[in-house]
Design an enzyme around this catalytic site. Structure first.
Site, PDB file in Angstrom:
ATOM      1  N   ASP A  61      80.410  51.517  96.721  1.00  0.00           N
ATOM      2  CA  ASP A  61      81.947  52.589  96.420  1.00  0.00           C
ATOM      3  C   ASP A  61      81.425  53.942  96.987  1.00  0.00           C
ATOM      4  O   ASP A  61      82.315  54.332  97.054  1.00  0.00           O
ATOM      5  CB  ASP A  61      81.570  52.900  95.067  1.00  0.00           C
ATOM      6  CG  ASP A  61      82.440  51.476  93.938  1.00  0.00           C
ATOM      7  OD1 ASP A  61      82.326  50.911  95.045  1.00  0.00           O
ATOM      8  OD2 ASP A  61      82.197  51.621  93.131  1.00  0.00           O
TER       9      ASP A  61
ATOM     10  N   CYS B  99      75.130  46.484  93.912  1.00  0.00           N
ATOM     11  CA  CYS B  99      76.507  47.505  93.825  1.00  0.00           C
ATOM     12  C   CYS B  99      77.201  47.168  92.819  1.00  0.00           C
ATOM     13  O   CYS B  99      77.349  46.162  91.874  1.00  0.00           O
ATOM     14  CB  CYS B  99      76.582  47.861  94.476  1.00  0.00           C
ATOM     15  SG  CYS B  99      75.659  48.479  96.319  1.00  0.00           S
ATOM     16  N   ASP B 100      78.176  48.045  92.268  1.00  0.00           N
ATOM     17  CA  ASP B 100      78.778  48.122  91.361  1.00  0.00           C
ATOM     18  C   ASP B 100      80.046  47.661  91.112  1.00  0.00           C
ATOM     19  O   ASP B 100      79.271  46.800  89.888  1.00  0.00           O
ATOM     20  CB  ASP B 100      79.507  49.845  91.530  1.00  0.00           C
ATOM     21  CG  ASP B 100      79.112  50.663  91.424  1.00  0.00           C
ATOM     22  OD1 ASP B 100      77.696  50.778  92.296  1.00  0.00           O
ATOM     23  OD2 ASP B 100      79.736  51.863  91.600  1.00  0.00           O
ATOM     24  N   LYS B 101      80.378  46.697  91.934  1.00  0.00           N
ATOM     25  CA  LYS B 101      81.819  45.897  91.324  1.00  0.00           C
ATOM     26  C   LYS B 101      81.144  43.875  91.735  1.00  0.00           C
ATOM     27  O   LYS B 101      81.199  43.161  90.421  1.00  0.00           O
ATOM     28  CB  LYS B 101      83.164  45.567  91.373  1.00  0.00           C
ATOM     29  CG  LYS B 101      83.452  47.210  91.783  1.00  0.00           C
ATOM     30  CD  LYS B 101      83.401  47.735  90.144  1.00  0.00           C
ATOM     31  CE  LYS B 101      83.537  49.270  90.732  1.00  0.00           C
ATOM     32  NZ  LYS B 101      82.812  50.178  91.327  1.00  0.00           N
TER      33      LYS B 101
ATOM     34  N   CYS C  41      71.943  53.354  94.732  1.00  0.00           N
ATOM     35  CA  CYS C  41      71.527  54.467  94.341  1.00  0.00           C
ATOM     36  C   CYS C  41      71.038  54.889  93.060  1.00  0.00           C
ATOM     37  O   CYS C  41      71.289  54.321  92.200  1.00  0.00           O
ATOM     38  CB  CYS C  41      72.777  55.650  94.720  1.00  0.00           C
ATOM     39  SG  CYS C  41      73.282  55.052  96.481  1.00  0.00           S
TER      40      CYS C  41
ATOM     41  N   GLU D  89      87.503  55.303  91.926  1.00  0.00           N
ATOM     42  CA  GLU D  89      86.007  56.511  91.496  1.00  0.00           C
ATOM     43  C   GLU D  89      86.422  57.685  92.062  1.00  0.00           C
ATOM     44  O   GLU D  89      86.698  57.740  93.626  1.00  0.00           O
ATOM     45  CB  GLU D  89      85.353  55.383  91.887  1.00  0.00           C
ATOM     46  CG  GLU D  89      84.430  55.608  90.798  1.00  0.00           C
ATOM     47  CD  GLU D  89      82.881  54.790  90.994  1.00  0.00           C
ATOM     48  OE1 GLU D  89      82.796  53.556  90.031  1.00  0.00           O
ATOM     49  OE2 GLU D  89      82.046  55.150  92.437  1.00  0.00           O
TER      50      GLU D  89
ATOM     51  N   SER E  29      82.962  57.905  89.198  1.00  0.00           N
ATOM     52  CA  SER E  29      81.396  57.151  89.425  1.00  0.00           C
ATOM     53  C   SER E  29      80.255  57.253  88.918  1.00  0.00           C
ATOM     54  O   SER E  29      79.871  59.103  87.500  1.00  0.00           O
ATOM     55  CB  SER E  29      81.049  57.710  90.591  1.00  0.00           C
ATOM     56  OG  SER E  29      80.062  57.698  91.071  1.00  0.00           O
TER      57      SER E  29
END
Length: 564
Positions: A90, A131-133, A203, A454, A480
């Site tokens: 992202d 990570c995110d998704k 992150c 985002e 985010s």
């Protein structure tokens, strides 16, 4: 272990369709073409789904972790089968057309994992995302397929250090705002650029990736330590080996994903979400996971849990601590142990350890009460997230309350209306946003975006320009997990579905009351109806390719932005 004969004789394995029947000799011939031996095919076949790639810092090391998982599967008597997965960073996708693909990629990942596991009759799966998704996408697939499954993430990166202070990606984006406001120079920007992300891993703040990795632990689908062991530690490799062993034990016992993820464990995840101060994106993903598990969950439930769960952690961007600090303080299990002191956790929920939540926290204690507050002395008596309602969010919207400055919990100001993130960024960088304003960014929802881009750029620009304590931001898109300030997203119905956010005009007065769960414009219903008569809806941004199909099929953010 009692040998392969024990494995073969006592378990019901899907893979036996391929390995035991005369009629499936052709399928076996293809497996032998891959280099498998008869001995390997006599064991349970375990998918190891790795999102390794060379473009995502959270995934750059997942090949090594996948190897460790495979070793664990073999140690426990199984045969691992490596399967690749896509994954979007992202941060790299932020601010350009690539961000339209980030949230939609969650559905692609869920569908592709389902496809590969089902098409090849695998008996269990270890999911290796970070990570995110990618994390929720893989979990959605596991619950949908309902087979033995364990998640082992790549772990968080270490925080960087600039001017003697821990920093992470959120500070990097804010540094751009500071640069645009002439607060720092080229040299200062360059220092952040080279020092804020010092290692592989997700992150280092309580952003979406780490939120979901912690919630996998809380919901029971991941082993203790999954959310917080830093990516660079050898303990992360050991965790991956144990994940391979754990899925084999689930196969032996017949324990499946929905035995783990159910109403009890979702409630535990919601408690931890509020206590940890997770990303607002966790709302989208928990809704989607619950949908796959057949667990009833809506935005009202989030407020019920938020109103009764103390916020115990202020990790970046809400505070100065990072994931490595949470790990040193005892991690997610220590947070669970604090919540359990007031009976806020269901200790009977089953986990992939083979034991219950209560078993897992039996000897766990908080090691640093500066990082994890005592249950009797929380940052606040209410949770890190809040759902707001009002005439511009009739189906709700979400804010990360724990990252909002006290003076912005209630705010009234004039709307500064923009029909895209790009327009808003230009105005912010052009110093056209003033103290007291309410920036409104619309047509960025699941359908209108499409894909709910985002928006870390505008929130970070405001923070970098020292406006985060005087300017609110409202959008039908999303933010985010690294965003801070009065950043209110997921406004539903979105503008592209005729929501009232699309009817706002420059200068309309917006009232925000986060403690009261309210957000409204001082515009009457009659005036909104009159405006609707002359409203001109924009054309879809994508008329071909995957995103055109996504636009037609996606639900609202209040439903988790899942596909129907």
């Amino acid at each position: 272990m009692q040998g392969d004969s024990y494995v073969k004789e006592t378990m019901e394995l899907r893979s036996r369709y391929l390995t035991d029947k005369a009629e499936t000799a052709p399928q076996r011939s293809l497996l032998y073409a891959c280099g498998f031996t008869k001995e390997e095919l006599d064991r349970p076949l375990i998918g190891v789904v790795s999102a390794f790639s060379e473009i995502v810092p959270g995934h750059i090391h997942l090949d090594k972790l996948a190897d460790a998982v495979k070793a664990g599967v073999r140690l426990a008597g199984g045969t691992p089968v490596l399967i690749p997965s896509i994954g979007v960073c992202d941060g790299i996708a932020m601010g350009h057309d690539g961000m339209h693909y980030s949230l939609p990629s969650r559905e692609l990942i869920a569908d592709s994992v389902e496809t590969m596991i089902t098409a090849h009759m695998l008996d269990g799966v270890v999911l290796v995302p970070n990570c995110d998704k990618i994390v929720p996408g893989m979990v959605m697939a596991a619950v949908r397929m309902n087979i033995p499954a364990v998640v082992v993430s790549g772990g968080p990166m270490l925080a960087g250090v600039v001017d003697g202070c821990e920093v992470s990606l959120s500070k990097m984006f804010e540094a751009v705002g500071a640069y645009k406001a002439d607060i720092i120079d080229d040299k200062g920007l360059d220092e952040y650029e080279h020092k804020c992300c010092p290692s592989c891993g997700s992150c280092s703040g309580m952003y979406t990736a780490n939120s979901m990795n912690c919630l996998c632990e809380a919901i029971g689908i991941a082993l203790p330590g999954n959310g917080t062991i830093p990516a660079v530690m050898s303990a992360r490799t050991a965790l991956a080996k144990h994940a391979g062993m754990a899925v084999m034990e689930m196969v032996r016992r017949g324990v499946k994903a929905r035995d783990i993820i159910n109403e009890k464990s979702v409630a535990n995840a919601l408690r931890c979400d509020m206590a940890l101060g997770c990303s607002s994106n966790s709302v989208l993903h928990l809704l989607a996971i619950a949908n796959e598990a057949g667990v009833k969950l809506d935005l009202n439930v989030f407020n019920e849990f938020s109103d009764t769960t103390p916020n115990l952690c202020h990790l970046a961007p809400a505070g100065p601590t990072h994931m490595q600090d949470l790990y040193a303080a005892g991690g997610v299990q220590a947070v669970i142990s604090e919540l359990a002191k007031k009976d806020l956790i269901d200790l009977t929920a089953m986990t992939v350890t083979g034991g219950t939540v209560g078993d897992n926290i039996k000897d766990v204690k908080v090691k640093d009460y500066e990082v994890i507050r005592p249950i009797d002395k929380p940052y606040s008596e209410t949770g890190g997230l809040a759902i707001l309602w009002g005439n511009i969010a009739k189906n709700g919207c979400v804010v990360k309350r724990s990252a909002v400055a006290p003076e912005m919990l209630r705010h009234t100001g004039p709307a500064r209306v923009f029909d895209s993130e790009d327009e808003a960024i230009a105005a912010i960088y052009g110093k056209k946003i003033k103290e007291g304003d309410v920036v409104v960014i619309r047509y960025e929802g699941p359908k209108g975006g499409p894909g709910m881009r985002e928006m870390l750029n505008p929130t970070s620009a405001l923070a970098g320009m020292k406006l985060d304590k005087s300017v609110a931001l409202i959008t039908d898109g999303r933010f985010s997990g690294a965003s801070r300030g009065a950043s209110i997203g997921h406004v539903c119905p979105e503008a592209a579905q005729g929501g009232e956010i699309g009817l706002l005009r420059e200068g309309d007065i917006i009232d925000i009351d986060i403690p009261a769960h309210k957000i409204s414009a001082r515009v009457s219903d009659e005036e909104f109806e009159n405006r609707k008569k002359t409203q001109v809806m924009p054309q879809p941004k994508y008329t071909g390719g995957w995103l055109a199909r996504y636009t037609k099929l996606v639900t609202g953010a209040d439903k988790g932005a899942v596909l129907r």
